[in-house]
Design a protein around this motif. Structure first.
Motif, PDB file in Angstrom:
ATOM      1  N   MET A   2       0.832  -1.211   0.000  1.00  0.00           N
ATOM      2  CA  MET A   2       0.000   0.000   0.000  1.00  0.00           C
ATOM      3  C   MET A   2       0.865   1.258   0.000  1.00  0.00           C
ATOM      4  N   ARG A   3       1.801   1.234   0.882  1.00  0.00           N
ATOM      5  CA  ARG A   3       2.608   2.428   1.093  1.00  0.00           C
ATOM      6  C   ARG A   3       3.443   2.764  -0.150  1.00  0.00           C
ATOM      7  N   SER A   4       3.999   1.701  -0.749  1.00  0.00           N
ATOM      8  CA  SER A   4       4.870   1.937  -1.902  1.00  0.00           C
ATOM      9  C   SER A   4       4.072   2.482  -3.081  1.00  0.00           C
ATOM     10  N   ILE A   5       2.798   2.047  -3.207  1.00  0.00           N
ATOM     11  CA  ILE A   5       1.960   2.556  -4.308  1.00  0.00           C
ATOM     12  C   ILE A   5       1.749   4.055  -4.163  1.00  0.00           C
ATOM     13  N   TRP A   6       1.456   4.460  -2.934  1.00  0.00           N
ATOM     14  CA  TRP A   6       1.248   5.897  -2.695  1.00  0.00           C
ATOM     15  C   TRP A   6       2.522   6.674  -2.959  1.00  0.00           C
ATOM     16  N   MET A   7       3.637   6.068  -2.550  1.00  0.00           N
ATOM     17  CA  MET A   7       4.916   6.734  -2.798  1.00  0.00           C
ATOM     18  C   MET A   7       5.153   6.880  -4.289  1.00  0.00           C
ATOM     19  N   GLN A   8       4.829   5.814  -5.024  1.00  0.00           N
ATOM     20  CA  GLN A   8       5.003   5.850  -6.486  1.00  0.00           C
ATOM     21  C   GLN A   8       4.136   6.942  -7.106  1.00  0.00           C
ATOM     22  N   ARG A   9       2.860   6.947  -6.642  1.00  0.00           N
ATOM     23  CA  ARG A   9       1.938   7.958  -7.179  1.00  0.00           C
ATOM     24  C   ARG A   9       2.438   9.359  -6.881  1.00  0.00           C
ATOM     25  N   LEU A  10       2.932   9.508  -5.662  1.00  0.00           N
ATOM     26  CA  LEU A  10       3.416  10.816  -5.230  1.00  0.00           C
ATOM     27  C   LEU A  10       4.611  11.266  -6.065  1.00  0.00           C
ATOM     28  N   THR A  11       5.554  10.329  -6.258  1.00  0.00           N
ATOM     29  CA  THR A  11       6.747  10.695  -7.046  1.00  0.00           C
ATOM     30  C   THR A  11       6.355  10.970  -8.497  1.00  0.00           C
ATOM     31  N   LYS A  12       5.383  10.199  -9.017  1.00  0.00           N
ATOM     32  CA  LYS A  12       4.912  10.425 -10.384  1.00  0.00           C
ATOM     33  C   LYS A  12       4.284  11.798 -10.510  1.00  0.00           C
ATOM     34  N   PHE A  13       3.452  12.129  -9.512  1.00  0.00           N
ATOM     35  CA  PHE A  13       2.792  13.437  -9.498  1.00  0.00           C
ATOM     36  C   PHE A  13       3.836  14.541  -9.437  1.00  0.00           C
ATOM     37  N   TYR A  14       4.827  14.313  -8.591  1.00  0.00           N
ATOM     38  CA  TYR A  14       5.882  15.319  -8.424  1.00  0.00           C
ATOM     39  C   TYR A  14       6.658  15.496  -9.728  1.00  0.00           C
ATOM     40  N   GLN A  15       6.949  14.357 -10.390  1.00  0.00           N
ATOM     41  CA  GLN A  15       7.649  14.430 -11.675  1.00  0.00           C
ATOM     42  C   GLN A  15       6.832  15.206 -12.701  1.00  0.00           C
ATOM     43  N   LYS A  16       5.525  14.911 -12.754  1.00  0.00           N
ATOM     44  CA  LYS A  16       4.630  15.624 -13.674  1.00  0.00           C
ATOM     45  C   LYS A  16       4.644  17.112 -13.366  1.00  0.00           C
ATOM     46  N   TYR A  17       4.592  17.409 -12.068  1.00  0.00           N
ATOM     47  CA  TYR A  17       4.559  18.806 -11.629  1.00  0.00           C
ATOM     48  C   TYR A  17       5.838  19.534 -12.056  1.00  0.00           C
ATOM     49  N   THR A  18       6.993  18.909 -11.747  1.00  0.00           N
ATOM     50  CA  THR A  18       8.264  19.559 -12.096  1.00  0.00           C
ATOM     51  C   THR A  18       8.390  19.678 -13.606  1.00  0.00           C
ATOM     52  N   TYR A  19       7.855  18.668 -14.344  1.00  0.00           N
ATOM     53  CA  TYR A  19       7.936  18.733 -15.806  1.00  0.00           C
ATOM     54  C   TYR A  19       7.104  19.894 -16.328  1.00  0.00           C
ATOM     55  N   SER A  20       5.875  20.033 -15.797  1.00  0.00           N
ATOM     56  CA  SER A  20       4.994  21.101 -16.283  1.00  0.00           C
ATOM     57  C   SER A  20       5.468  22.470 -15.822  1.00  0.00           C
ATOM     58  N   MET A  21       6.244  22.508 -14.723  1.00  0.00           N
ATOM     59  CA  MET A  21       6.744  23.786 -14.227  1.00  0.00           C
ATOM     60  C   MET A  21       8.091  24.150 -14.835  1.00  0.00           C
ATOM     61  N   ARG A  22       8.625  23.263 -15.660  1.00  0.00           N
ATOM     62  CA  ARG A  22       9.929  23.534 -16.267  1.00  0.00           C
ATOM     63  C   ARG A  22       9.846  24.772 -17.154  1.00  0.00           C
ATOM     64  N   GLY A  23      10.789  25.686 -16.982  1.00  0.00           N
ATOM     65  CA  GLY A  23      10.794  26.897 -17.798  1.00  0.00           C
ATOM     66  C   GLY A  23       9.735  27.902 -17.403  1.00  0.00           C
ATOM     67  N   ARG A  24       9.102  27.664 -16.272  1.00  0.00           N
ATOM     68  CA  ARG A  24       8.110  28.632 -15.799  1.00  0.00           C
ATOM     69  C   ARG A  24       8.657  29.371 -14.589  1.00  0.00           C
ATOM     70  N   TYR A  25       8.002  30.508 -14.302  1.00  0.00           N
ATOM     71  CA  TYR A  25       8.493  31.364 -13.223  1.00  0.00           C
ATOM     72  C   TYR A  25       8.434  30.615 -11.879  1.00  0.00           C
ATOM     73  N   GLY A  26       7.237  30.203 -11.494  1.00  0.00           N
ATOM     74  CA  GLY A  26       7.056  29.323 -10.337  1.00  0.00           C
ATOM     75  C   GLY A  26       7.673  29.792  -9.037  1.00  0.00           C
ATOM     76  N   ARG A  27       7.611  31.092  -8.772  1.00  0.00           N
ATOM     77  CA  ARG A  27       8.221  31.600  -7.552  1.00  0.00           C
ATOM     78  C   ARG A  27       7.199  32.354  -6.702  1.00  0.00           C
ATOM     79  N   ALA A  28       7.292  32.183  -5.406  1.00  0.00           N
ATOM     80  CA  ALA A  28       6.479  32.993  -4.497  1.00  0.00           C
ATOM     81  C   ALA A  28       7.280  34.237  -4.151  1.00  0.00           C
ATOM     82  N   ASP A  29       7.397  35.139  -5.144  1.00  0.00           N
ATOM     83  CA  ASP A  29       8.202  36.347  -4.919  1.00  0.00           C
ATOM     84  C   ASP A  29       7.386  37.398  -4.153  1.00  0.00           C
ATOM     85  N   HIS A  30       7.946  38.613  -4.066  1.00  0.00           N
ATOM     86  CA  HIS A  30       7.301  39.659  -3.254  1.00  0.00           C
ATOM     87  C   HIS A  30       5.907  40.004  -3.764  1.00  0.00           C
TER      88      HIS A  30
END
Ligand SMILES: [Zn+2]
Length: 137
Positions: A1-29
Motif C-alpha cells: 500500500m505504502r509503496s503505491i502511494w509513494m510511487q503515485r506521489l513521485t509520479k505526481f511530483y515528476q509531472k509537476y516539475t515537468y509542467s513547471m519547467r521553464g516557468r516562473y514558479g516563484r512565491a516572490d514579493h
C-alpha cells in the motif's frame, strides 16, 4: 500500500516539475503581496458592497496563478524588482514625513536654524551669537 502511494506521489511530483519547467514558479514579493490581498479580501468580502471583495480576491488569485505559471521569467523578476523598489520608496516617503525639520530664527541675531521635529522642548545655542534659548519642536 505504502509503496503505491509513494510511487503515485513521485509520479505526481515528476509531472509537476515537468509542467513547471521553464516557468516562473516563484512565491516572490508580488505574489506574496497578492496572496495577502486575496486573504484580506476573503475576510472582508462580506463587509464590502457589490462583490468588490470577491472580485478583488479572484483577480489577485488569478494574477498569482498567471505569474506563477508564466514562462517569461525575466519580465516577471523585473516586475518583482520594480515592486521592491516601489515599496522602498513608499517606506522612505513615510519616514521622510517623520524626519522633517522645524525651521526657526534666533531671537537675537535672526540667524536661520533648524531642528528635527517631534523632540519636544529643546535648548538651542545659536551658532552665530551663542545665545541660548528654549524652543518647542
Ligand atoms: Zn543668534
Amino acid at each position: 500500500m505504502r509503496s503505491i502511494w509513494m510511487q503515485r506521489l513521485t509520479k505526481f511530483y515528476q509531472k509537476y516539475t515537468y509542467s513547471m519547467r521553464g516557468r516562473y514558479g516563484r512565491a516572490d514579493h508580488i505574489n506574496k503581496a497578492l496572496l495577502i490581498v486575496w486573504a484580506v479580501m476573503m475576510i472582508f468580502d462580506r463587509f464590502l458592497p457589490f462583490y468588490i471583495g470577491n472580485i478583488l480576491a479572484l483577480a489577485a488569485f488569478a494574477l498569482v496563478l498567471y505569474r506563477f505559471c508564466s514562462k517569461k521569467i525575466y519580465p516577471r523578476s523585473n516586475e518583482n524588482q520594480r515592486f521592491i523598489q516601489w515599496i522602498a520608496q513608499v517606506k522612505n516617503f513615510f519616514k521622510g514625513k517623520q524626519g522633517t525639520y522645524r525651521y526657526f530664527k534666533c531671537p537675537e541675531c535672526k540667524q536661520k536654524m533648524r531642528a528635527p521635529k517631534g523632540r519636544g522642548k529643546i535648548r538651542v545655542t545659536c551658532k552665530n551669537c551663542h545665545t541660548q534659548f528654549v524652543k518647542k519642536v
